[in-house]
Design an enzyme around this catalytic site. Structure first.
Site, mmCIF file in Angstrom:
data_model
loop_
_atom_site.group_PDB
_atom_site.id
_atom_site.type_symbol
_atom_site.label_atom_id
_atom_site.label_comp_id
_atom_site.label_asym_id
_atom_site.label_seq_id
_atom_site.Cartn_x
_atom_site.Cartn_y
_atom_site.Cartn_z
ATOM 1 N N ASP A 163 0.818 -1.224 0.000
ATOM 2 C CA ASP A 163 0.000 0.000 0.000
ATOM 3 C C ASP A 163 0.850 1.272 0.000
ATOM 4 O OD1 ASP A 163 -2.223 -1.656 0.103
ATOM 5 O OD2 ASP A 163 -2.255 -1.632 2.304
ATOM 6 N N LYS A 193 1.839 2.031 -5.219
ATOM 7 C CA LYS A 193 2.365 1.428 -6.456
ATOM 8 C C LYS A 193 1.438 1.706 -7.640
ATOM 9 C CE LYS A 193 2.330 -2.556 -4.348
ATOM 10 N NZ LYS A 193 2.058 -2.128 -2.971
ATOM 11 N N GLY A 247 -4.543 -4.284 -3.775
ATOM 12 C CA GLY A 247 -5.542 -3.248 -4.033
ATOM 13 C C GLY A 247 -4.773 -2.014 -4.456
ATOM 14 N N HIS A 248 -4.793 -1.697 -5.737
ATOM 15 C CA HIS A 248 -3.999 -0.595 -6.267
ATOM 16 C C HIS A 248 -4.927 0.531 -6.714
ATOM 17 C CE1 HIS A 248 -0.453 -3.569 -7.195
ATOM 18 N NE2 HIS A 248 -0.798 -3.519 -5.933
ATOM 19 N N GLN A 266 1.919 -6.179 -3.139
ATOM 20 C CA GLN A 266 2.400 -6.305 -1.756
ATOM 21 C C GLN A 266 3.706 -5.502 -1.588
ATOM 22 O OE1 GLN A 266 1.250 -9.647 -3.298
ATOM 23 N NE2 GLN A 266 -0.617 -8.612 -2.741
HETATM 24 P P1 GDP Z 1 -0.743 0.318 -3.593
HETATM 25 O O1 GDP Z 1 -1.350 -0.953 -3.096
HETATM 26 O O2 GDP Z 1 0.724 0.378 -3.339
HETATM 27 O O3 GDP Z 1 -1.088 0.637 -5.018
HETATM 28 O O4 GDP Z 1 -1.381 1.473 -2.689
HETATM 29 P P2 GDP Z 1 -2.933 1.626 -2.290
HETATM 30 O O5 GDP Z 1 -3.684 2.111 -3.465
HETATM 31 O O6 GDP Z 1 -3.431 0.412 -1.592
HETATM 32 O O7 GDP Z 1 -2.823 2.729 -1.162
HETATM 33 C C1 GDP Z 1 -2.272 3.976 -1.397
HETATM 34 C C2 GDP Z 1 -3.325 5.046 -1.086
HETATM 35 O O8 GDP Z 1 -2.706 6.309 -1.006
HETATM 36 C C3 GDP Z 1 -4.385 5.165 -2.172
HETATM 37 O O9 GDP Z 1 -5.580 5.578 -1.598
HETATM 38 C C4 GDP Z 1 -3.804 6.268 -3.068
HETATM 39 O O10 GDP Z 1 -4.824 6.981 -3.788
HETATM 40 C C5 GDP Z 1 -3.171 7.161 -2.046
HETATM 41 N N1 GDP Z 1 -1.981 7.897 -2.495
HETATM 42 C C6 GDP Z 1 -0.990 7.482 -3.344
HETATM 43 N N2 GDP Z 1 -0.021 8.413 -3.394
HETATM 44 C C7 GDP Z 1 -0.406 9.420 -2.576
HETATM 45 C C8 GDP Z 1 0.195 10.653 -2.187
HETATM 46 O O11 GDP Z 1 1.304 11.013 -2.603
HETATM 47 N N3 GDP Z 1 -0.504 11.419 -1.279
HETATM 48 C C9 GDP Z 1 -1.710 11.042 -0.772
HETATM 49 N N4 GDP Z 1 -2.313 11.841 0.101
HETATM 50 N N5 GDP Z 1 -2.299 9.897 -1.143
HETATM 51 C C10 GDP Z 1 -1.649 9.084 -2.015
HETATM 52 P P1 IMO Z 2 -0.912 -4.217 -2.206
HETATM 53 O O1 IMO Z 2 -0.484 -4.780 -3.537
HETATM 54 C C1 IMO Z 2 -0.948 -4.555 2.127
HETATM 55 C C2 IMO Z 2 -1.108 -8.614 3.764
HETATM 56 C C3 IMO Z 2 -2.372 -9.034 4.507
HETATM 57 C C4 IMO Z 2 -1.763 -9.990 5.526
HETATM 58 C C5 IMO Z 2 -0.679 -10.695 4.715
HETATM 59 C C6 IMO Z 2 -1.097 -12.038 4.121
HETATM 60 O O2 IMO Z 2 -2.195 -3.482 -2.268
HETATM 61 O O3 IMO Z 2 0.189 -3.431 -1.592
HETATM 62 P P2 IMO Z 2 -2.617 -12.688 2.041
HETATM 63 O O4 IMO Z 2 -4.074 -12.451 1.784
HETATM 64 O O5 IMO Z 2 -1.717 -12.115 1.004
HETATM 65 O O6 IMO Z 2 -2.297 -14.123 2.337
HETATM 66 O O7 IMO Z 2 -2.326 -11.902 3.419
HETATM 67 O O8 IMO Z 2 -0.327 -9.805 3.666
HETATM 68 N N1 IMO Z 2 -1.319 -8.114 2.385
HETATM 69 C C7 IMO Z 2 -1.225 -6.827 2.043
HETATM 70 N N2 IMO Z 2 -1.011 -5.723 2.797
HETATM 71 N N3 IMO Z 2 -1.055 -4.452 0.780
HETATM 72 C C8 IMO Z 2 -1.235 -5.551 0.023
HETATM 73 O O9 IMO Z 2 -1.216 -5.516 -1.324
HETATM 74 C C9 IMO Z 2 -1.369 -6.796 0.647
HETATM 75 N N4 IMO Z 2 -1.588 -8.065 0.206
HETATM 76 C C10 IMO Z 2 -1.542 -8.857 1.276
HETATM 77 O O10 IMO Z 2 -2.986 -7.929 5.120
HETATM 78 O O11 IMO Z 2 -1.126 -9.268 6.544
HETATM 79 MG MG MG Z 3 -2.862 -1.594 -1.819
#
Ligand code: GDP
Ligand code: IMO
Ligand code: MG
Length: 433
Positions: free
Chosen positions: A13, A16, A40-41, A220
Site C-alpha cells: 500500500d 504502487k 488493491g492498487h 504487496q
Molecule cells: P498500492 O497498493 O501500493 O497501489 O497502494 P494503495 O492504493 O493500496 O494505497 C495507497 C493510497 O494512497 C491510495 O488511496 C492512493 O490513492 C493514495 N496515495 C498514493 N499516493 C499518494 C500521495 O502522494 N498522497 C496522498 N495523500 N495519497 C496518495
Molecule cells: P498491495 O499490492 C498490504 C497482507 C495481509 C496480511 C498478509 C497475508 O495493495 O500493496 P494474504 O491475503 O496475502 O495471504 O495476506 O499480507 N497483504 C497486504 N497488505 N497491501 C497488500 O497488497 C497486501 N496483500 C496482502 O494484510 O497481513
Molecule cells: Mg494496496
C-alpha cells in the site's frame, strides 16, 4: 528497450498503483507477476477513483497491452467483476484483445477462498491467495493451460473434490466441494476466459526484442515477501525484483530500472511485529489524514514513522535504482517528524532486520528528529506539483521542512529519489528537476 519494475519497499500500500499508472503512459506492456486479488492498487484521475485488485494498473493507457503473468494466482470470478466495472466506466472490454492471462498462472477457486476465510493467525485478506499457492507448491494446482484436460478427467475431478472437502473439514470450515461443482467451476472459467489465455512469456520476450517497453507491476511489498519478509506474517509469494522477471516469464537481464515505492511513513495491515508503529496522536494523524484503510478489505492500517532499517533490507534485496517517495503531504501539520535509523535489541544497536519475529517484536527504535512543515490542502499541493513540474523547479518547490525530509531520506538511503507524491491524484507528484 529494457524492462522497468515497480515494487513496494515496505508492507504494501505504498502507492504502487499511482506510479504504475504514471509510468504506463510510456509503456507498451504492463505485467502483474505475482500475487492476486489480495492487492488493491488505487489510481485517482480527477474525480474518478479506480481500485484494481487483479487488473494491471497500466490498463489506464488504452495503447498498453496488459498481462496477468505466470507467477500470479488469478480468481476468475473477481476478475469478471473487475472487468465489468471497467467496462461500465470506460466502455471497453479488453479481455482477449489487450488483456492476456498466462497459460501458467494458477486458478484461485472458491475452495481456496473458503479455506483462507478461516485464517485467524496471519490476518490474511481472506482471498484464497495462500491456499492457491500452497496447491501450486504441492503440485496439485490448476493452471489456465490445464483447464480443458482437468475438466474432462472424471478421476481427477473426484479425487480433487474429495481432497478439498477433507481439507475444509480439517480446517473446521462447513461445506464440501462436489466433483460436479468443481467441473462447473472449471467449465465457467474455461468458457469465459479461455480465449484470453496465452503464452505471455513468449509474447513479452518478443516485445522486448522488438524494442518495446515492458513495465512489471509488483504487488504487496518487500516485508511481505514469503522468504525475506516478516515470516510468517507475510503473503505467499516472492515480491522482489528477482521474481519480477521470473513471474513474467522473461530473464532478469532485461531489467534495468527498479522503482522502490516508499511511503513517507510506514503502514501495515494484518498481524505481525511493526517496530515503528505509533499509538499516539502522530499515528492517528497519519491514519486519518492519509485515509489509511485497506483498499481490499477496508481494515484500518497500522501507522508508524518511516523506518530506514526496513528500507535498507528492502534495497539489499531489490537494488532500487530509484525511489518514488509517496504521501509526503500526509505528514504536513505534525510539529516534528521522526525517522527510525536503527534498532536496539537487548541493549545492542542493530542496523539490519532481525529474521526472528520474537526478536523483531522486542526491538526498540532509535530515531532522528526533523522539523515538520505545515498542513496544506490537497488542492494546493496539486497546484504546487503542476507548477513545479512545469517550471522544472523539482524538489526546490517543496516547503522547507518537506524538502529537508526528502533530502535526508535520500542522503541516508543513498538512493536517488525520482519523485515525491503530494496527493492521490495522478498529477499530484513533484518530479526531480
Ligand atoms: P498500492 O497498493 O501500493 O497501489 O497502494 P494503495 O492504493 O493500496 O494505497 C495507497 C493510497 O494512497 C491510495 O488511496 C492512493 O490513492 C493514495 N496515495 C498514493 N499516493 C499518494 C500521495 O502522494 N498522497 C496522498 N495523500 N495519497 C496518495
Ligand atoms: P498491495 O499490492 C498490504 C497482507 C495481509 C496480511 C498478509 C497475508 O495493495 O500493496 P494474504 O491475503 O496475502 O495471504 O495476506 O499480507 N497483504 C497486504 N497488505 N497491501 C497488500 O497488497 C497486501 N496483500 C496482502 O494484510 O497481513
Ligand atoms: Mg494496496
Amino acid at each position: 528497450m529494457p524492462a522497468q519494475v515497480v515494487l513496494g519497499a515496505q508492507w504494501g500500500d505504498e502507492g504502487k498503483g499511482k506510479l504504475v499508472d504514471q509510468l504506463a503512459a510510456d509503456a507498451d506492456w504492463v505485467v502483474r507477476f505475482q500475487g492476486g486479488n489480495n492487492a488493491g492498487h488505487t489510481i485517482v484521475l480527477g474525480e474518478q477513483v479506480l481500485k484494481l485488485h487483479q487488473l494491471p494498473s497500466g490498463l489506464t493507457n488504452p495503447d498498453c497491452q496488459c498481462v496477468l503473468g505466470s507467477g500470479m494466482v488469478v480468481d476468475p470470478w473477481v476478475l469478471a467483476e473487475e472487468l465489468e466495472t471497467w467496462q461500465e466506466s470506460s466502455g471497453e472490454a479488453p479481455l482477449g484483445k489487450r488483456l492476456w492471462i498466462s497459460e501458467r498462472a494458477h486458478v484461485n477457486l472458491p475452495f481456496h477462498r473458503l479455506y483462507d476465510g478461516a485464517d485467524e493467525k496471519i490476518g490474511t485478506t481472506g482471498r484464497g491467495i495462500g491456499p492457491t499457492y500452497r496447491d501450486k507448491i504441492e503440485r496439485v494446482g490448476i493452471r489456465f493451460c490445464d483447464l480443458d484436460s482437468k475438466r474432462g478427467d472424471q478421476t481427477w475431478l473426484d479425487e480433487s473434490a474429495a481432497r478439498m472437502s477433507t481439507q475444509l473439514a480439517a480446517r473446521g470450515v462447513e461445506g464440501t466441494i462436489t466433483s460436479l461443482e468443481l467441473k462447473e467451476s472449471l467449465d465457467w472459467v474455461a468458457d469465459n476466459f479461455g480465449h484470453a489465455v496465452a503464452p505471455t512469456g513468449l509474447m513479452l520476450d518478443l516485445a522486448l526484442r522488438q524494442g518495446e517497453t515492458v513495465l512489471l507491476e509488483g504487488a504487496q511489498g518487500c516485508l511481505l515477501d514469503i522468504e525475506h519478509g516478516t515470516y510468517p506474517f507475510v503473503t505467499s509469494s516472492v515480491t522482489s525484483r528477482a521474481n519480477a522477471s521470473h513471474g513474467a516469464g522473461i530473464h532478469p537481464g532485461h531489467i534495468e530500472e527498479v522503482f522502490g515505492v516508499v511511503k513517507a511513513y510506514t503502514t501495515r495491515v494484518g498481524n505481525g511485529p511493526f517496530p515503528s508503529e505509533l499509538f499516539d496522536d502522530a499515528g492517528a494523524h497519519m491514519g486519518s489524514v492519509g485515509h489509511e484503510f485497506g483498499t481490499t478489505t477496508g481494515r484500518p492500517r497500522r501507522c508508524g514513522w518511516l523506518d530506514l532499517v526496513v528500507l535498507r533490507h528492502s534495497n539489499r534485496l531489490n537494488g532500487f535504482t530509484d525511489i518514488s517517495l509517496t504521501k509526503l503531504d500526509v505528514l504536513g501539520g505534525l510539529d516534528e517528524l521522526e525517522i527510525v535509523v536503527g534498532y536496539e535489541l537487548d541493549g545492542v544497536l542493530i542496523s539490519e532486520m532481525p529474521s526472528n519475529m520474537d526478536d523483531l517484536a522486542r526491538v526498540t527504535c532509535r530515531t532522528e528528529t526533523l522539523s515538520g512543515f505545515p498542513a496544506i490542502p490537497l488542492s494546493e499541493w496539486l497546484e504546487l506539483a503542476r507548477k513545479a513540474n512545469a517550471d522544472g523547479a523539482g524538489f526546490a518547490a517543496l516547503p522547507t521542512g518537506a524538502r529537508e525530509y526528502v533530502e535526508k531520506v535520500e542522503a541516508w538511503l543513498g538512493i536517488r529519489i525520482h519523485s515525491v507524491g503530494v496527493g492521490p491524484d495522478r498529477e499530484a507528484t513533484v518530479y526531480r528537476a
